[in-house]
Write an enzyme that holds these catalytic residues in place. Structure first.
Site, PDB file in Angstrom:
ATOM      1  N   LYS A   1     -33.452 -17.379  39.727  1.00 20.16           N
ATOM      2  CA  LYS A   1     -34.455 -16.303  39.647  1.00 20.16           C
ATOM      3  C   LYS A   1     -34.749 -15.703  41.289  1.00 20.16           C
ATOM      4  CE  LYS A   1     -34.396 -15.820  35.488  1.00 20.16           C
ATOM      5  NZ  LYS A   1     -33.308 -17.072  35.026  1.00 20.16           N
TER       6      LYS A   1
ATOM      7  N   TYR B   1     -33.063 -22.657  20.945  1.00 19.47           N
ATOM      8  CA  TYR B   1     -33.456 -22.570  22.597  1.00 19.47           C
ATOM      9  C   TYR B   1     -34.304 -23.926  22.838  1.00 19.47           C
ATOM     10  CZ  TYR B   1     -35.898 -20.853  26.648  1.00 19.47           C
ATOM     11  OH  TYR B   1     -36.467 -20.951  27.921  1.00 19.47           O
TER      12      TYR B   1
ATOM     13  N   TYR C   1     -31.167 -24.931  30.105  1.00 18.23           N
ATOM     14  CA  TYR C   1     -30.104 -23.915  30.660  1.00 18.23           C
ATOM     15  C   TYR C   1     -29.012 -24.794  31.561  1.00 18.23           C
ATOM     16  CZ  TYR C   1     -33.558 -20.481  30.168  1.00 18.23           C
ATOM     17  OH  TYR C   1     -34.612 -19.577  29.870  1.00 18.23           O
TER      18      TYR C   1
HETATM   19  C1  PLP Z   1     -32.362 -22.661  35.104  1.00 18.43           C
HETATM   20  C2  PLP Z   1     -31.579 -21.298  34.507  1.00 18.43           C
HETATM   21  N1  PLP Z   1     -30.364 -21.017  34.448  1.00 18.43           N
HETATM   22  C3  PLP Z   1     -29.848 -19.848  33.758  1.00 18.43           C
HETATM   23  C4  PLP Z   1     -30.656 -18.841  33.383  1.00 18.43           C
HETATM   24  C5  PLP Z   1     -30.019 -17.663  32.714  1.00 18.43           C
HETATM   25  O1  PLP Z   1     -30.013 -16.603  33.482  1.00 18.43           O
HETATM   26  P1  PLP Z   1     -30.203 -15.161  32.980  1.00 18.43           P
HETATM   27  O2  PLP Z   1     -31.342 -15.182  32.174  1.00 18.43           O
HETATM   28  O3  PLP Z   1     -30.253 -14.250  34.048  1.00 18.43           O
HETATM   29  O4  PLP Z   1     -29.124 -14.896  31.837  1.00 18.43           O
HETATM   30  C6  PLP Z   1     -31.833 -19.115  33.426  1.00 18.43           C
HETATM   31  C7  PLP Z   1     -32.899 -17.943  32.945  1.00 18.43           C
HETATM   32  O5  PLP Z   1     -34.061 -18.281  32.642  1.00 18.43           O
HETATM   33  C8  PLP Z   1     -32.541 -20.136  33.976  1.00 18.43           C
HETATM   34  O6  PLP Z   1     -33.905 -20.406  34.184  1.00 18.43           O
END
Ligand code: PLP
Length: 342
Positions: free
Chosen positions: A63, A274, A300
């Protein structure tokens, strides 16, 4: 398919990225590291990683890159407050809180669910970073993301609203820049990459990577590993990612249009849902930690890496190919999942 990176000027000259408002937040370029022990252990393609967990803002993550452009626009518009939304352990919310602190802005976070008694992981950091939290039901998200800015405006504040995950055309610009950065690194180190894999959820990272790849002429394959959706829920997601990429293309002045068929998402790794930790994430987190000393989160990067391990075991990639795992950060959330991970 081998990658040959072109000189940077070739793909930058017809875009206006350098003239867009941008607030510096990240330590760039993030390093690329070989994953030698994991490559040996898994016996498949050569593995390397791009360390976007090391972007540097309040424990890092993907982010930061999006927020450079989002905060840039907020400041250009004269905003005094960042407003955004996310899950209780949202990395995006923690990074937004940090970006606001650094830019001298206030931060209002809309978080799903009930405030837990113990502040841990990202929630602890939100508190330290001085963000103001509003706890809401997930179903109220869209309504509250309209209501709260109206209330703030009525109080004379100037809110700038950032969508979930910072995923819009402005935020995705951060990952177009990231892709150009990667191409430059590969060009100067004369390294070849055949596949890039990363977790995808709200779509901004993927939109930026895909657009950046188109702009910079990346010849390998891109694989967004969905961490929260299953086939056949997916058609809207590809269309959403394409829409973000196309909004981004307009924002940066790139003459590229993506359709939903261009958006490559791999499904099948949502597990129990999730943020629900299963064997896939537990194994992946331990494997990466014990073989490489690199920390992943379970929601993630841990799930995405677990998916990659599974794909390697299924023979998706050829020996002799190079796979780049884009580590998108998130490790602060790990502490909030301690009892599920060990
Ligand atoms: C650590 C991490 N990786 C990947 C993502 C996924 O990215 P995006 O939301 O841009 O698809 C997020 C989203 O919050 C994240 O916090």
């Amino acid at each position: 398919m081998a990658l040959t990176a072109e000189p940077l000027c070739r793909y930058k000259r017809w875009m206006r990225i350098d003239s867009l408002p941008r607030f510096p937040l990240a330590q760039l370029p993030t390093p690329i590291e070989p994953l030698k022990a994991l490559t040996r252990e898994l016996g498949g393609p050569e593995l390397i990683t791009k360390r976007d967990d090391q972007t540097g803002l309040a424990l890092g993550g993907n982010k930061t890159r999006k927020l450079e452009f989002l905060v840039g626009e907020a400041l250009a518009q004269g905003a005094d407050t960042l407003v955004t939304v996310g899950a209780a352990q949202s990395n995006h919310c923690r990074q937004t809180a940090a970006a606001a602190a650094k830019a001298g802005l206030k931060c209002e976070l809309l978080l799903n669910g009930q405030k837990p008694e113990l502040l841990n992981g990202n929630l602890l950091l939100n508190e330290l970073l001085g963000a103001n939290e509003h706890w809401i039901e997930r179903s109220q998200r869209t309504a509250k993301l309209k209501e709260l800015p109206e209330q703030l405006r009525a109080q004379g504040r100037k809110p700038y609203v950032i969508p979930v995950g910072g995923s819009n055309g402005v935020g995705a610009t951060g990952y177009v820049v990231a892709m150009i950065e990667l191409m430059e690194q590969l060009r100067t180190s004369k390294q070849r990459v055949d596949h890039i894999v990363y977790g995808t959820s709200s779509g901004g990272t993927q939109a930026g990577i895909q657009l950046g790849a188109a702009v910079a002429g990346f010849k390998g394959q891109l694989h967004g590993l969905s961490i929260d959706k299953n086939d056949p829920e997916h058609f809207e997601y590809e269309a959403e990612v394409a829409q973000i990429a196309n909004d981004c293309a307009k924002y940066i002045g790139a003459d590229v249009v993506l359709t939903q068929d261009d958006v490559k998402v791999v499904y099948g790794y949502k597990g129990e849902g999730y943020g629900v930790v299963g064997d896939l994430e537990r194994e992946a987190i331990r494997m990466m930690a014990r073989s490489e000393g690199i920390i992943l989160d379970p929601v993630y990067a841990g799930r995405a890496f677990g998916a990659l391990v599974d794909l390697i075991r299924k023979g998706t990639f050829k020996r002799g190919e190079t796979v780049l795992f884009w580590h998108t950060g998130g490790s602060p959330a790990l502490f909030a999942y301690a009892k599920d991970v060990v």
